[in-house]
Design a protein around this motif. Structure first.
Motif, PDB file in Angstrom:
ATOM      1  N   SER B  42      -1.825  -3.130   3.933  1.00 32.71           N
ATOM      2  CA  SER B  42      -0.521  -2.671   4.627  1.00 32.71           C
ATOM      3  C   SER B  42       0.447  -3.930   5.060  1.00 32.71           C
ATOM      4  O   SER B  42       1.354  -3.745   5.018  1.00 32.71           O
ATOM      5  CB  SER B  42      -1.189  -2.104   5.897  1.00 32.71           C
ATOM      6  OG  SER B  42      -1.954  -0.796   5.451  1.00 32.71           O
ATOM      7  N   GLN B  86       0.872   5.044   5.604  1.00 33.24           N
ATOM      8  CA  GLN B  86      -0.590   5.514   5.837  1.00 33.24           C
ATOM      9  C   GLN B  86      -0.469   6.468   6.663  1.00 33.24           C
ATOM     10  O   GLN B  86      -1.322   7.358   6.512  1.00 33.24           O
ATOM     11  CB  GLN B  86      -1.290   3.882   6.220  1.00 33.24           C
ATOM     12  CG  GLN B  86      -2.754   4.216   5.964  1.00 33.24           C
ATOM     13  CD  GLN B  86      -3.135   2.775   6.097  1.00 33.24           C
ATOM     14  OE1 GLN B  86      -2.790   1.692   6.391  1.00 33.24           O
ATOM     15  NE2 GLN B  86      -4.645   2.762   5.913  1.00 33.24           N
ATOM     16  N   ASP B 162       1.128   3.665   0.775  1.00 33.88           N
ATOM     17  CA  ASP B 162      -0.223   3.054   1.270  1.00 33.88           C
ATOM     18  C   ASP B 162      -1.317   4.168   1.624  1.00 33.88           C
ATOM     19  O   ASP B 162      -0.910   5.112   2.349  1.00 33.88           O
ATOM     20  CB  ASP B 162       0.193   2.549   2.810  1.00 33.88           C
ATOM     21  CG  ASP B 162      -0.474   1.643   3.298  1.00 33.88           C
ATOM     22  OD1 ASP B 162      -1.764   1.495   2.821  1.00 33.88           O
ATOM     23  OD2 ASP B 162      -0.283   0.877   4.309  1.00 33.88           O
TER      24      ASP B 162
END
Ligand SMILES: Nc1ncnc2c1ncn2[C@@H]1O[C@H](COP(=O)(O)OP(=O)(O)OP(=O)(O)O)[C@@H](O)[C@H]1O
Ligand SMILES: [Mg+2]
Lengths: 313, 228
Positions: B42, B86, B162
């Protein structure tokens, strides 16, 4: 939809904003106002209080200024003749005055005449003075006129030196008193207004801070998807300007209503040579416009403060 | 498209998430970023769209040198990059439609194009029937698809995802992969961090493996390479 506005924000980049984007910012800014309930109300109330005071203050100062200017243009000098002077001395005084350089006209007015003028000028309340008709407390007067306003003071000083003169009254003296009062009024009014303006700015900036914090997630996501800083800031400027403008509505109503009333009733109360109010049209409209602009500036200033502090990018 | 030269990232708490990374990703590539949790995937992604700045090194994205990029030009960099976060980063008060339209509003697209384009991508991710719902009414997988729709709605040059399939059942995962492959075939560069061995080993693409902030493998048509 082709219309484009030019705008410039802190960054110094000038960009063309599409008209519909401007509409979008106005829509978002308006929504924010309704989200903040009490804070919105407090901000608007603070702006309203401030602007009512600003309006009263400006109306007073501008009218006094105007009166002072009128008086400065005045050429008339009232020479109050000593009550002990006999007829010969009065005549002699008149001749002496006529010989002073720059005197254009000299006119005698007896104390009875002065009293009736006074009673007349006071309107209804003047009737109270009628009881003095038997025992007149006023002086005989020479009403002297200077050829040009600039010489009024010099002539008055010379008259004052002459025998059998109790006092001279002329506009300039009144002006000085008026100016002095005016200066106090200015100083006090200004201090009060500056304090209130900052309170209003502070309240608005607080309201906007709450909006910014409430929308911080949204703002963060806007940035991540490519919103420019100005795009993010605009709704807050709109919110500030709207708070200011909403706050100025009541003061504008007070100005238009109040000044209309005062202007139309003033003449009945005071009917004095120099004392004349600025006419309702255009003065009340100009004052309203000024108050509206001041309100908007207060609002935008408040939002700029918060945006600078809490919208770090 | 994306070049990193000797890039390191140390967070303010002292954690070094990336250590001397050098990489080049070409226009139109499809790249998997793999590696254990906490490896720095990330962080790598955040450097690309300038959410984080490198502590050291040089990054070039779509011809922009990010170390020289002025603050006020960051939005324009981000318009070239669609990011699927994410944690989705959806606005909870807005509907599915509004969440996707949002990305076009900020770049001042005309309302008519917004409508057409949003309906198009919602269909692509299979959410056209749910456009009026808000995120809390959706399943995790559906929210993820909204995030994907928002990332691709303005036809960015690069899509960074992500873990876009992290919360999806296998069938939906494959559908999402189809969407990503589809926009990749039209020339969009795709960078995807993933823990899905199955996807990486089935749809064979370039694999960059990061461990402890270092690139340990960079392989065309690679495997996932970890046993989970
Ligand atoms: N904002 C931050 N501040 C401080 N440390 C951070 C921050 N973000 C990540 N880290 C640290 O950097 C390291 C790499 O984190 P990163 O999120 O890049 O890992 P990841 O490979 O994406 O993991 P995962 O597969 O679990 O998503 C971790 O040790 C993490 O604790
Ligand atoms: Mg991660």
């Amino acid at each position: 939809m082709k219309m484009e506005l030019l705008y410039e924000i802190n960054s110094g980049v000038t960009t063309a904003m599409k008209f519909r984007t401007l509409l979008r910012h106005i829509r978002e800014g308006t929504k924010n106002i309704f989200r903040n309930g009490w804070m919105t109300f407090a901000s608007i109330a603070a702006v309203t209080t401030t602007l009512i005071l600003v309006a009263v203050f400006l109306a007073l100062v501008l009218n006094l200024d105007q009166m002072a200017r009128n008086i400065e243009q005045d050429v008339q000098i009232s020479t109050l003749i000593d009550v002990t002077a006999d007829e010969d001395q009065i005549v002699q005084l008149g001749e002496e005055i006529e010989q002073i350089d720059g005197v254009a006209e000299v006119q005698f007015s007896s104390n009875d005449n002065e009293l009736s003028k006074l009673i007349e000028s006071m309107g209804d309340e003047g009737q109270a003075w009628s009881m003095f008709e038997q025992d007149n407390p006023l002086n005989h007067v020479y009403i002297v006129e200077a050829g040009v306003p600039e010489e009024t003071e010099v002539i008055a000083n010379q008259i004052e030196e002459l025998d059998n003169v109790e006092n001279v009254l002329y506009g300039k003296e009144v002006v000085e008193q008026l100016f002095q009062f005016n200066n106090y009024a200015r100083a006090i009014g200004l201090a009060l207004i500056i304090g209130l303006v900052f309170t209003a700015i502070f309240l608005i900036s607080n309201t906007i801070k709450i909006t910014i914090i409430a929308r911080s997630t949204e703002i963060g996501i806007q940035k991540l998807v490519g919103a420019t800083n100005s795009f993010i800031r605009w709704p807050f400027f709109v919110e500030g300007a709207l708070l200011g403008i909403l706050g100025s509505l009541a003061p504008v109503a007070v100005i238009l209503g109040g000044y209309y009333y005062i202007y139309n009733n003033f003449a009945n109360v005071i009917n004095f040579r120099f004392v004349e109010l600025l006419p309702f049209d255009p003065f009340a409209w100009q004052l309203s416009g000024m108050v509206l602009v001041i309100g908007a500036v207060i609002g935008v200033w408040g939002s700029v403060m918060s945006v600078r502090k809490f919208l770090k990018v | 498209m994306i070049t990193m030269e000797n890039v390191s990232k140390t967070y303010s708490n002292g954690v070094t998430a990336l250590n001397d990374i050098s990489i080049h990703i070409d226009r139109g590539e499809f790249v998997y970023i793999v590696g254990p949790s906490g490896a720095g995937k990330s962080s790598f992604i955040r450097l690309i769209y300038r959410e984080a700045k490198p502590t050291k090194g040089k990054i070039i994205v779509s011809d922009r040198d990010l170390s020289k990029l002025k603050e006020r030009h960051i939005p324009y960099l981000r318009r070239d990059i669609g990011v699927v976060f994410q944690d989705f980063k959806l606005l909870q008060k807005l509907t599915v439609y509004e969440n996707v339209a949002f990305a076009l509003e900020v770049i001042e697209t005309s309302p008519r194009s917004i409508k057409r384009r949003v309906q198009e991508v919602l269909k692509l991710v299979g959410l056209e029937a749910k456009e009026k719902m808000i995120p809390s009414e959706l399943s995790g997988g559906e929210q993820q698809r909204v995030a994907i729709a928002r990332a691709i709605v303005n036809n960015p040059k690069v899509v960074i995802a992500d873990e876009p399939t992290g919360n999806l059942d296998p069938d939906t995962s494959w559908e999402i992969m189809k969407v990503l492959e589809d926009i990749n075939s039209k020339g969009t560069t795709i960078i995807m961090a993933t823990h899905s061995k199955h996807i990486v080993n089935t749809i064979k693409r370039r694999v960059i493996a990061i461990e402890d902030g270092v690139i340990v493998r960079d392989q065309q048509r690679g495997d996932y390479g970890y046993e989970i």
